[in-house]
Design a protein around this motif. Structure first.
Motif, PDB file in Angstrom:
ATOM      1  N   UNK A  45       0.855  -1.187   0.000  1.00 18.35           N
ATOM      2  CA  UNK A  45       0.000   0.000   0.000  1.00 18.35           C
ATOM      3  C   UNK A  45       0.891   1.237   0.000  1.00 18.35           C
ATOM      4  N   UNK A  46       0.593   2.172  -0.879  1.00 27.43           N
ATOM      5  CA  UNK A  46       1.302   3.450  -0.915  1.00 27.43           C
ATOM      6  C   UNK A  46       0.424   4.510  -0.276  1.00 27.43           C
ATOM      7  N   UNK A  47       1.008   5.280   0.590  1.00 26.63           N
ATOM      8  CA  UNK A  47       0.347   6.453   1.159  1.00 26.63           C
ATOM      9  C   UNK A  47       1.102   7.660   0.637  1.00 26.63           C
ATOM     10  N   UNK A  48       0.422   8.511  -0.111  1.00 24.71           N
ATOM     11  CA  UNK A  48       1.015   9.735  -0.628  1.00 24.71           C
ATOM     12  C   UNK A  48       0.348  10.907   0.081  1.00 24.71           C
ATOM     13  N   UNK A  49       1.175  11.793   0.618  1.00 29.71           N
ATOM     14  CA  UNK A  49       0.685  12.965   1.342  1.00 29.71           C
ATOM     15  C   UNK A  49       1.278  14.195   0.678  1.00 29.71           C
ATOM     16  N   UNK A  50       0.432  15.123   0.316  1.00 31.58           N
ATOM     17  CA  UNK A  50       0.867  16.395  -0.256  1.00 31.58           C
ATOM     18  C   UNK A  50       0.415  17.507   0.684  1.00 31.58           C
ATOM     19  N   UNK A  51       1.305  18.471   0.960  1.00 27.86           N
ATOM     20  CA  UNK A  51       0.929  19.543   1.887  1.00 27.86           C
ATOM     21  C   UNK A  51       1.778  20.775   1.677  1.00 27.86           C
ATOM     22  N   UNK A  52       1.298  21.860   2.220  1.00 31.92           N
ATOM     23  CA  UNK A  52       1.978  23.153   2.167  1.00 31.92           C
ATOM     24  C   UNK A  52       2.353  23.551   3.592  1.00 31.92           C
ATOM     25  N   UNK A  53       3.581  24.046   3.780  1.00 30.44           N
ATOM     26  CA  UNK A  53       4.065  24.446   5.098  1.00 30.44           C
ATOM     27  C   UNK A  53       3.862  25.944   5.291  1.00 30.44           C
ATOM     28  N   UNK A  54       3.495  26.314   6.496  1.00 31.02           N
ATOM     29  CA  UNK A  54       3.297  27.715   6.868  1.00 31.02           C
ATOM     30  C   UNK A  54       4.614  28.480   6.650  1.00 31.02           C
ATOM     31  N   UNK A  55       4.565  29.648   5.992  1.00 34.92           N
ATOM     32  CA  UNK A  55       5.786  30.434   5.813  1.00 34.92           C
ATOM     33  C   UNK A  55       6.463  30.701   7.162  1.00 34.92           C
ATOM     34  N   UNK A  56       7.780  30.568   7.170  1.00 33.92           N
ATOM     35  CA  UNK A  56       8.554  30.790   8.380  1.00 33.92           C
ATOM     36  C   UNK A  56       8.686  29.567   9.275  1.00 33.92           C
ATOM     37  N   UNK A  57       8.029  28.465   8.923  1.00 35.21           N
ATOM     38  CA  UNK A  57       8.044  27.253   9.763  1.00 35.21           C
ATOM     39  C   UNK A  57       8.761  26.086   9.105  1.00 35.21           C
ATOM     40  N   UNK A  58       9.429  26.328   7.995  1.00 31.63           N
ATOM     41  CA  UNK A  58      10.026  25.233   7.225  1.00 31.63           C
ATOM     42  C   UNK A  58      11.028  24.407   8.039  1.00 31.63           C
ATOM     43  N   UNK A  59      11.931  25.054   8.737  1.00 32.63           N
ATOM     44  CA  UNK A  59      12.953  24.321   9.490  1.00 32.63           C
ATOM     45  C   UNK A  59      12.346  23.472  10.597  1.00 32.63           C
ATOM     46  N   UNK A  60      11.381  24.027  11.329  1.00 32.00           N
ATOM     47  CA  UNK A  60      10.715  23.261  12.386  1.00 32.00           C
ATOM     48  C   UNK A  60       9.925  22.094  11.797  1.00 32.00           C
ATOM     49  N   UNK A  61       9.268  22.341  10.671  1.00 32.65           N
ATOM     50  CA  UNK A  61       8.540  21.288   9.976  1.00 32.65           C
ATOM     51  C   UNK A  61       9.484  20.160   9.572  1.00 32.65           C
ATOM     52  N   UNK A  62      10.613  20.512   8.971  1.00 30.72           N
ATOM     53  CA  UNK A  62      11.564  19.497   8.517  1.00 30.72           C
ATOM     54  C   UNK A  62      12.104  18.668   9.675  1.00 30.72           C
TER      55      UNK A  62
END
Length: 100
Positions: A2-19
């Motif tokens: 089973x493949x689970x594909x997730x697409x999303x947009x990160x809040x500006x300024x939060x990229x490093x914390x998200x990563x």
């Protein structure tokens, strides 16, 4: 598989914390979950705040085990802070072919 594909947009300024948060979730998913075969995180070449996860699991039970894992709960808390509301799209599909 089973493949689970997730697409999303990160809040500006939060990229490093998200990563940091998704790297930990991906690592724990792959190493702690016997049914997780791979967990790739990719970033759009034209938009460094748009991400896609491509996850492979043995079966739907393994996907449910993933969603019940302690590290997934931590990830969901992070996602609530760092992912643009309404931007996440999850798609479950059956893997038909694989070449590596």
């Amino acid at each position: 598989m089973i493949a689970l594909t997730v697409s999303l947009q990160v809040v500006p300024g939060c990229r490093d914390d998200f990563l940091a948060a998704i790297e930990k979730n991906a690592e724990r998913s792959f190493h702690d979950e016997p049914g997780c075969r791979s967990f790739d995180v990719v970033c759009d070449l034209n938009d460094d705040h748009h991400f896609v996860f491509h996850e492979i699991y043995d079966d739907e039970a393994a996907v449910e085990a993933h969603r019940s894992a302690p590290h997934f709960a931590v990830w969901r808390e992070a996602a609530a802070k760092y992912v643009v509301p309404g931007s996440q799209v999850n798609t479950l599909s059956r893997r038909l072919f694989h070449h590596s």
